[in-house]
Design a protein around this motif. Structure first.
Motif, mmCIF file in Angstrom:
data_model
loop_
_atom_site.group_PDB
_atom_site.id
_atom_site.type_symbol
_atom_site.label_atom_id
_atom_site.label_comp_id
_atom_site.label_asym_id
_atom_site.label_seq_id
_atom_site.Cartn_x
_atom_site.Cartn_y
_atom_site.Cartn_z
ATOM 1 N N VAL A 1 41.483 8.960 38.954
ATOM 2 C CA VAL A 1 40.538 9.898 38.743
ATOM 3 C C VAL A 1 41.196 11.366 37.855
ATOM 4 O O VAL A 1 42.135 12.205 38.444
ATOM 5 C CB VAL A 1 40.121 9.858 40.109
ATOM 6 N N ALA A 2 41.023 11.790 37.296
ATOM 7 C CA ALA A 2 40.797 13.064 36.225
ATOM 8 C C ALA A 2 40.866 14.098 37.643
ATOM 9 O O ALA A 2 39.814 14.442 37.868
ATOM 10 C CB ALA A 2 40.349 13.351 34.798
ATOM 11 N N PRO A 3 42.064 15.200 37.310
ATOM 12 C CA PRO A 3 41.408 16.151 38.539
ATOM 13 C C PRO A 3 40.491 16.926 38.438
ATOM 14 O O PRO A 3 40.516 17.792 36.982
ATOM 15 C CB PRO A 3 43.388 16.521 38.427
ATOM 16 N N ARG A 4 40.249 18.468 38.433
ATOM 17 C CA ARG A 4 39.532 19.019 38.477
ATOM 18 C C ARG A 4 40.654 19.759 37.882
ATOM 19 O O ARG A 4 42.366 20.121 38.052
ATOM 20 C CB ARG A 4 38.537 19.840 39.772
ATOM 21 N N LEU A 5 40.368 21.471 37.385
ATOM 22 C CA LEU A 5 40.956 22.535 36.821
ATOM 23 C C LEU A 5 41.236 22.827 37.690
ATOM 24 O O LEU A 5 42.831 23.250 37.169
ATOM 25 C CB LEU A 5 40.170 22.722 35.874
ATOM 26 N N ASN A 6 40.978 23.502 38.822
ATOM 27 C CA ASN A 6 41.449 23.839 39.417
ATOM 28 C C ASN A 6 42.442 23.999 40.009
ATOM 29 O O ASN A 6 43.509 24.544 40.939
ATOM 30 C CB ASN A 6 40.716 24.739 40.679
ATOM 31 N N ASP A 7 42.956 22.429 40.145
ATOM 32 C CA ASP A 7 43.951 21.332 40.713
ATOM 33 C C ASP A 7 45.110 21.792 40.316
ATOM 34 O O ASP A 7 45.940 20.371 40.438
ATOM 35 C CB ASP A 7 43.345 19.760 41.286
ATOM 36 N N VAL A 8 45.271 21.708 39.150
ATOM 37 C CA VAL A 8 46.388 21.511 37.553
ATOM 38 C C VAL A 8 46.931 22.941 37.195
ATOM 39 O O VAL A 8 45.961 23.784 37.275
ATOM 40 C CB VAL A 8 45.607 20.912 36.744
ATOM 41 N N SER A 9 48.247 23.091 36.997
ATOM 42 C CA SER A 9 48.768 24.544 36.680
ATOM 43 C C SER A 9 49.134 24.002 35.466
ATOM 44 O O SER A 9 49.184 23.239 35.018
ATOM 45 C CB SER A 9 50.046 24.010 37.295
ATOM 46 N N ILE A 10 48.957 25.236 34.441
ATOM 47 C CA ILE A 10 49.247 25.049 33.345
ATOM 48 C C ILE A 10 50.312 25.907 32.287
ATOM 49 O O ILE A 10 49.803 27.232 32.811
ATOM 50 C CB ILE A 10 47.857 25.186 32.310
ATOM 51 N N THR A 11 50.379 25.699 30.995
ATOM 52 C CA THR A 11 51.616 27.546 30.085
ATOM 53 C C THR A 11 50.669 27.672 30.138
ATOM 54 O O THR A 11 49.430 27.569 29.718
ATOM 55 C CB THR A 11 52.298 26.011 29.326
ATOM 56 N N LYS A 12 50.712 29.073 30.097
ATOM 57 C CA LYS A 12 50.350 29.865 28.837
ATOM 58 C C LYS A 12 49.424 29.699 27.767
ATOM 59 O O LYS A 12 48.240 30.009 27.467
ATOM 60 C CB LYS A 12 51.844 31.361 28.768
ATOM 61 N N GLU A 13 50.704 28.179 26.806
ATOM 62 C CA GLU A 13 49.952 28.095 25.498
ATOM 63 C C GLU A 13 48.927 27.085 25.528
ATOM 64 O O GLU A 13 47.572 27.464 24.800
ATOM 65 C CB GLU A 13 50.899 27.481 24.826
ATOM 66 N N GLN A 14 49.431 25.951 26.692
ATOM 67 C CA GLN A 14 47.924 25.093 27.212
ATOM 68 C C GLN A 14 46.811 26.221 27.734
ATOM 69 O O GLN A 14 45.897 25.164 27.452
ATOM 70 C CB GLN A 14 48.398 24.982 28.426
ATOM 71 N N ALA A 15 47.228 27.130 28.533
ATOM 72 C CA ALA A 15 45.903 27.572 29.022
ATOM 73 C C ALA A 15 45.105 28.478 27.606
ATOM 74 O O ALA A 15 43.477 28.581 27.780
ATOM 75 C CB ALA A 15 45.796 29.452 29.715
ATOM 76 N N LEU A 16 45.151 28.767 27.079
ATOM 77 C CA LEU A 16 44.837 29.252 25.038
ATOM 78 C C LEU A 16 44.262 28.338 24.101
ATOM 79 O O LEU A 16 43.369 28.561 23.784
ATOM 80 C CB LEU A 16 46.123 29.605 24.669
ATOM 81 N N ILE A 17 44.949 26.884 24.340
ATOM 82 C CA ILE A 17 44.249 25.843 23.936
ATOM 83 C C ILE A 17 43.350 25.381 24.692
ATOM 84 O O ILE A 17 41.960 25.321 24.307
ATOM 85 C CB ILE A 17 45.653 24.592 23.545
ATOM 86 N N ASP A 18 43.073 25.643 25.770
ATOM 87 C CA ASP A 18 41.673 24.537 26.511
ATOM 88 C C ASP A 18 40.738 25.797 27.036
ATOM 89 O O ASP A 18 39.962 26.047 26.166
ATOM 90 C CB ASP A 18 42.451 24.225 28.366
ATOM 91 N N HIS A 19 41.751 27.219 26.895
ATOM 92 C CA HIS A 19 40.508 28.295 26.951
ATOM 93 C C HIS A 19 39.087 28.043 25.310
ATOM 94 O O HIS A 19 38.352 28.209 25.519
ATOM 95 C CB HIS A 19 40.457 29.547 26.809
ATOM 96 N N ALA A 20 39.933 27.651 24.369
ATOM 97 C CA ALA A 20 39.644 27.692 23.116
ATOM 98 C C ALA A 20 38.743 26.515 22.998
ATOM 99 O O ALA A 20 37.529 26.693 22.493
ATOM 100 C CB ALA A 20 40.068 27.833 22.174
ATOM 101 N N SER A 21 38.849 25.486 23.506
ATOM 102 C CA SER A 21 38.467 24.037 23.622
ATOM 103 C C SER A 21 36.870 24.466 24.705
ATOM 104 O O SER A 21 36.056 24.164 24.325
ATOM 105 C CB SER A 21 39.050 23.308 24.154
ATOM 106 N N VAL A 22 36.708 25.032 25.479
ATOM 107 C CA VAL A 22 35.731 25.006 26.263
ATOM 108 C C VAL A 22 34.753 26.170 25.889
ATOM 109 O O VAL A 22 33.792 26.021 26.090
ATOM 110 C CB VAL A 22 36.361 25.609 28.050
ATOM 111 N N MET A 23 35.176 27.385 25.105
ATOM 112 C CA MET A 23 33.993 28.434 24.797
ATOM 113 C C MET A 23 33.968 27.885 23.008
ATOM 114 O O MET A 23 32.787 28.200 22.512
ATOM 115 C CB MET A 23 35.572 29.267 23.663
ATOM 116 N N ARG A 24 34.372 26.939 22.911
ATOM 117 C CA ARG A 24 33.741 25.894 21.872
ATOM 118 C C ARG A 24 32.718 24.451 22.287
ATOM 119 O O ARG A 24 31.648 24.021 21.839
ATOM 120 C CB ARG A 24 34.996 24.538 21.296
#
Length: 285
Positions: free
Chosen positions: A131-154
């Motif tokens: 089962v995929a985790p919720r976002l609040n349960d994962v740790s990410i890098t700065k680069e991944q944060a920028l990529i995923d933030h852009a994805s959410v904005m889209r």
């Protein structure tokens, strides 16, 4: 496990073959992992109104259209039938939004239908099939944060282009699979053009996500994506694949108060004249 009472009718009708385990219990619903033939899916069982802890339902219901006039009148009066109908509208809102957003290219769980307050949908999993985790349960890098933030904005943009605002978007309502963020929990989704709260709800959604990803990429905290997105929407220039900048310049023009008051007075006068015409017509009957 023992089959929950609300899911039993789906088992009887052959829609669900087995209930494997409970996945979570939230303020609006309980979610179970179920087997449907060879497929493993989710069954989201909505809680009854008096058992939900979600308090701002009226703000989210505004603008939701009911085609049947009898149902609409009953809902306005608040009769038992009306309350039952309101529950059906509340429960169907999520499956309707899921179908609409999936067709609009937004990453959401695939819906399979809502049956007596039980929503069957795709079980989102990670690259290991868990089962995929919720976002609040994962740790990410700065680069991944920028990529995923852009994805959410889209996703937010595509949702708005489809006429929908999530209304409760946060790191608790986003799953993360091997391809990135997946948006979930949409029973409170609002009609962007018909709900007077849509603007501030969208701003809250965007700002919640920006604040979360900003923990990993602090430069995001200085952006104005919410204002940029809404301004494009109001201008009629918002497109599903628009390139956002995160920059927004506030207008320095003073509001024309006199013009606004004139417009308000004109509307009030028209309404008064309409009532007088109705009254006159009734008197002549």
């Amino acid at each position: 496990m023992k089959i929950p009472k609300r899911i039993q009718p789906l088992v009887d009708d052959g829609l669900v073959d087995d209930v494997l385990h409970q996945l979570m219990s939230g303020k609006e619903a309980s979610v179970y992992v179920v087997r449907c033939g060879d497929d493993i899916r989710c069954a989201k069982v909505y809680k009854e109104a008096d058992k939900r802890s979600f308090k701002q339902a009226a703000q989210y219901r505004e603008g939701r259209k009911v085609k049947n006039s009898r149902r609409a009148r009953a809902m306005e009066k608040g009769s038992k039938f009306g309350r039952d109908q309101q529950e059906q509208v509340w429960q169907s809102a999520e499956v309707d939004a899921l179908y609409t957003l999936a067709n609009a290219g937004v990453r959401v769980p695939q819906p399979y239908g809502c049956f007596d307050g039980v929503l069957l949908m795709e079980l989102v999993t990670d690259d290991e099939g868990l089962v995929a985790p919720r976002l609040n349960d994962v740790s990410i890098t700065k680069e991944q944060a920028l990529i995923d933030h852009a994805s959410v904005m889209r996703s937010v943009v595509r949702m708005l282009c489809a006429g929908i605002v999530h209304g409760d978007l946060s790191e608790f309502n986003v799953l993360v699979d091997q391809y990135g963020p997946v948006i979930i929990d949409l029973p409170q989704a609002v009609d962007a053009s018909a709900n007077n709260n849509a603007k501030w709800m969208l701003e809250r959604d965007v700002n919640n996500m920006t604040a979360y990803y900003g923990q990993y990429a602090p430069e995001l905290l200085d952006t104005q994506f919410a204002k940029e997105i809404w301004a494009l929407y109001e201008e009629g220039n918002l497109q599903p694949d628009v390139e956002l900048t995160g920059y927004f310049e506030e207008s320095t023009e003073l509001a024309d108060v006199d013009a606004v008051l004139e417009e308000i007075n004109a509307v009030m006068l028209e309404e008064q004249m309409r009532k007088e015409r109705i009254q006159e017509a009734e008197e002549n009957c």
